[in-house]
Design an enzyme around this catalytic site. Structure first.
Site, PDB file in Angstrom:
ATOM      1  N   ASP A   1      -7.000  84.352 -32.821  1.00 59.98           N
ATOM      2  CA  ASP A   1      -7.639  85.174 -31.785  1.00 59.98           C
ATOM      3  C   ASP A   1      -7.392  84.573 -30.410  1.00 59.98           C
ATOM      4  O   ASP A   1      -7.215  83.369 -30.269  1.00 59.98           O
ATOM      5  CB  ASP A   1      -9.148  85.254 -32.073  1.00 59.98           C
ATOM      6  CG  ASP A   1      -9.810  86.392 -31.312  1.00 59.98           C
ATOM      7  OD1 ASP A   1      -9.096  87.240 -30.728  1.00 59.98           O
ATOM      8  OD2 ASP A   1     -11.055  86.426 -31.288  1.00 59.98           O
TER       9      ASP A   1
ATOM     10  N   ASN B   1      -5.112  85.982 -27.977  1.00 59.27           N
ATOM     11  CA  ASN B   1      -3.815  86.278 -27.337  1.00 59.27           C
ATOM     12  C   ASN B   1      -4.009  87.066 -26.040  1.00 59.27           C
ATOM     13  O   ASN B   1      -3.360  86.791 -25.036  1.00 59.27           O
ATOM     14  CB  ASN B   1      -2.931  87.128 -28.261  1.00 59.27           C
ATOM     15  CG  ASN B   1      -2.539  86.412 -29.527  1.00 59.27           C
ATOM     16  OD1 ASN B   1      -2.734  85.216 -29.650  1.00 59.27           O
ATOM     17  ND2 ASN B   1      -1.989  87.150 -30.478  1.00 59.27           N
ATOM     18  N   GLY B   2      -4.893  88.064 -26.104  1.00 59.09           N
ATOM     19  CA  GLY B   2      -5.118  88.926 -24.933  1.00 59.09           C
ATOM     20  C   GLY B   2      -5.678  88.118 -23.777  1.00 59.09           C
ATOM     21  O   GLY B   2      -5.197  88.216 -22.635  1.00 59.09           O
ATOM     22  N   ARG B   3      -6.684  87.275 -24.054  1.00 60.03           N
ATOM     23  CA  ARG B   3      -7.291  86.461 -22.981  1.00 60.03           C
ATOM     24  C   ARG B   3      -6.299  85.468 -22.410  1.00 60.03           C
ATOM     25  O   ARG B   3      -6.250  85.235 -21.211  1.00 60.03           O
ATOM     26  CB  ARG B   3      -8.543  85.742 -23.513  1.00 60.03           C
ATOM     27  CG  ARG B   3      -9.793  86.589 -23.392  1.00 60.03           C
ATOM     28  CD  ARG B   3     -10.897  86.055 -24.253  1.00 60.03           C
ATOM     29  NE  ARG B   3     -10.613  86.291 -25.655  1.00 60.03           N
ATOM     30  CZ  ARG B   3     -11.225  85.686 -26.659  1.00 60.03           C
ATOM     31  NH1 ARG B   3     -12.141  84.765 -26.405  1.00 60.03           N
ATOM     32  NH2 ARG B   3     -10.927  85.977 -27.902  1.00 60.03           N
ATOM     33  N   TRP B   4      -5.478  84.909 -23.273  1.00 55.17           N
ATOM     34  CA  TRP B   4      -4.463  83.947 -22.816  1.00 55.17           C
ATOM     35  C   TRP B   4      -3.571  84.626 -21.768  1.00 55.17           C
ATOM     36  O   TRP B   4      -3.272  84.049 -20.721  1.00 55.17           O
ATOM     37  CB  TRP B   4      -3.632  83.482 -24.013  1.00 55.17           C
ATOM     38  CG  TRP B   4      -2.614  82.420 -23.700  1.00 55.17           C
ATOM     39  CD1 TRP B   4      -2.770  81.064 -23.798  1.00 55.17           C
ATOM     40  CD2 TRP B   4      -1.274  82.643 -23.240  1.00 55.17           C
ATOM     41  NE1 TRP B   4      -1.616  80.435 -23.419  1.00 55.17           N
ATOM     42  CE2 TRP B   4      -0.671  81.378 -23.076  1.00 55.17           C
ATOM     43  CE3 TRP B   4      -0.518  83.785 -22.945  1.00 55.17           C
ATOM     44  CZ2 TRP B   4       0.644  81.213 -22.634  1.00 55.17           C
ATOM     45  CZ3 TRP B   4       0.790  83.627 -22.504  1.00 55.17           C
ATOM     46  CH2 TRP B   4       1.358  82.354 -22.352  1.00 55.17           C
TER      47      TRP B   4
ATOM     48  N   ASN C   1      -7.493  97.058 -36.134  1.00 56.93           N
ATOM     49  CA  ASN C   1      -6.570  96.948 -34.995  1.00 56.93           C
ATOM     50  C   ASN C   1      -5.771  98.227 -34.763  1.00 56.93           C
ATOM     51  O   ASN C   1      -5.208  98.423 -33.685  1.00 56.93           O
ATOM     52  CB  ASN C   1      -5.599  95.769 -35.175  1.00 56.93           C
ATOM     53  CG  ASN C   1      -6.228  94.412 -34.935  1.00 56.93           C
ATOM     54  OD1 ASN C   1      -5.771  93.403 -35.475  1.00 56.93           O
ATOM     55  ND2 ASN C   1      -7.282  94.333 -34.129  1.00 56.93           N
TER      56      ASN C   1
ATOM     57  N   ARG D   1     -17.294  84.616 -35.389  1.00 57.05           N
ATOM     58  CA  ARG D   1     -17.403  85.768 -36.310  1.00 57.05           C
ATOM     59  C   ARG D   1     -16.339  85.620 -37.380  1.00 57.05           C
ATOM     60  O   ARG D   1     -15.336  84.945 -37.170  1.00 57.05           O
ATOM     61  CB  ARG D   1     -17.089  87.080 -35.551  1.00 57.05           C
ATOM     62  CG  ARG D   1     -18.109  87.550 -34.593  1.00 57.05           C
ATOM     63  CD  ARG D   1     -17.711  88.937 -34.093  1.00 57.05           C
ATOM     64  NE  ARG D   1     -16.577  88.898 -33.199  1.00 57.05           N
ATOM     65  CZ  ARG D   1     -16.653  88.686 -31.887  1.00 57.05           C
ATOM     66  NH1 ARG D   1     -17.820  88.491 -31.313  1.00 57.05           N
ATOM     67  NH2 ARG D   1     -15.569  88.676 -31.136  1.00 57.05           N
TER      68      ARG D   1
ATOM     69  N   SER E   1     -15.118  88.645 -38.750  1.00 51.47           N
ATOM     70  CA  SER E   1     -14.302  89.828 -38.454  1.00 51.47           C
ATOM     71  C   SER E   1     -13.547  90.410 -39.645  1.00 51.47           C
ATOM     72  O   SER E   1     -12.340  90.685 -39.560  1.00 51.47           O
ATOM     73  CB  SER E   1     -13.303  89.508 -37.327  1.00 51.47           C
ATOM     74  OG  SER E   1     -13.999  89.168 -36.164  1.00 51.47           O
TER      75      SER E   1
ATOM     76  N   GLU F   1     -15.037  76.239 -45.977  1.00 51.36           N
ATOM     77  CA  GLU F   1     -15.545  75.610 -44.756  1.00 51.36           C
ATOM     78  C   GLU F   1     -14.965  76.391 -43.574  1.00 51.36           C
ATOM     79  O   GLU F   1     -13.821  76.863 -43.642  1.00 51.36           O
ATOM     80  CB  GLU F   1     -15.088  74.146 -44.670  1.00 51.36           C
ATOM     81  CG  GLU F   1     -15.588  73.284 -45.810  1.00 51.36           C
ATOM     82  CD  GLU F   1     -17.104  73.140 -45.813  1.00 51.36           C
ATOM     83  OE1 GLU F   1     -17.703  73.067 -44.725  1.00 51.36           O
ATOM     84  OE2 GLU F   1     -17.687  73.105 -46.913  1.00 51.36           O
TER      85      GLU F   1
END
Ligand code: FPP
Length: 252
Positions: free
Chosen positions: A29, A31-34, A77, A199, A201, A212
């Site tokens: 998770d 990629n978009g924020r990066w 997605n 989460r 997801s 774990e």
């Protein structure tokens, strides 16, 4: 938590001396924020994310992991904007063509789980070919979760139970696991989620029962060998009790 800088060679040697998780799953998770943090289009984040897929797969194989499952595209997605979905499918197609030689030369078995019939032919065809051609490889199983959802997997399993007309009294964990898409894979022991989200997801819901979970702030395009080793080191420090007491585990 800030990423701890450690000497990779030393960490790798330490981690390799202790028992490795038999099966590691990663929720990739961030990629978009990066991309957004750099003023780049989201797809550039996904492209850099596919470079991380290569680095982490290589590191996992060299370390000796026997199974790695990557959550590359969820059932949900499909609801993203059509150009992002199309761009992700192009990236998957490119990945399958580009990584084929490395997968074939390094004893990796490529596997896929999910509603694979929903994938476009430009992804499904090279995926099926690589799956077939690498089927006898035994060094590491790399599973791509594509158009995958844990609930969708459980629904598919329930339909198979019904279709097989199983006597309700004989339905046990084994009967269920034999009908999940992950059938034949080792038990999931460690799940890593990147990007600071807490989460699961819809990822491997049944299989998560005793896994774990390691959360990291690192965004997936920045995730590399060091981050994988830190996650495994974290796993190795945990006491896995499976419902028993700490004293019982120590005695055993
Ligand atoms: C989540 O980041 C990531 C995805 C939905 C796709 C993951 C895809 C890749 C890593 C690249 C292609 C995969 C392979 C196997 C080559 P996000 O877009 O939700 O990030 P955000 O939460 O920051 O927006």
């Amino acid at each position: 938590m800030p990423r701890i800088e450690r000497d990779i060679a030393q960490l790798k040697a330490e981690v390799a001396q202790r028992p490795l998780p038999r099966h590691v799953g990663i929720i990739m998770d961030g990629n978009g924020r990066w991309a957004e943090q750099r003023g780049l289009p989201r797809l550039e984040g996904h492209r850099r994310g596919s470079d991380s897929v290569r680095e982490v797969t290589r590191a996992a194989r060299r370390l000796g992991l026997s199974a790695l499952t990557l959550y590359a595209f969820s059932s949900q997605n499909w609801e993203r904007p059509p150009d992002e979905v199309a761009g992700l499918m192009d990236l998957l197609r490119d990945y399958l063509h580009r990584e084929r030689p490395e997968i074939m030369e390094n004893g990796i078995r490529l596997h896929a789980i999910g509603e694979l019939d929903r994938l476009p032919p430009r992804v499904r065809d090279p995926l099926e070919a690589l799956r077939r051609d690498s089927a006898t490889h035994t060094d590491m199983t790399l599973t791509l979760a594509l158009s995958y959802g844990g609930r969708e997997e459980i629904i598919a399993m329930a339909r198979r139970i019904a279709a097989d007309r199983i006597d309700p009294d004989s339905i046990d964990a084994r009967a269920i696991e034999d009908r999940l898409w992950t059938e034949g894979l080792p038990p999931l022991e460690l799940v890593v989620r990147t990007s600071g989200e807490f989460r699961v997801s819809n990822f491997l819901l049944w299989q998560l029962a005793y896994a774990e979970i390691h959360f990291t702030e690192t965004l997936w395009p920045d995730f590399g060998e060091l981050d994988l080793l830190l996650a495994i080191e974290d796993f190795q420090k945990r006491e896995r009790r499976f419902g028993k007491t700490s004293a019982q585990i120590r005695t055993a």
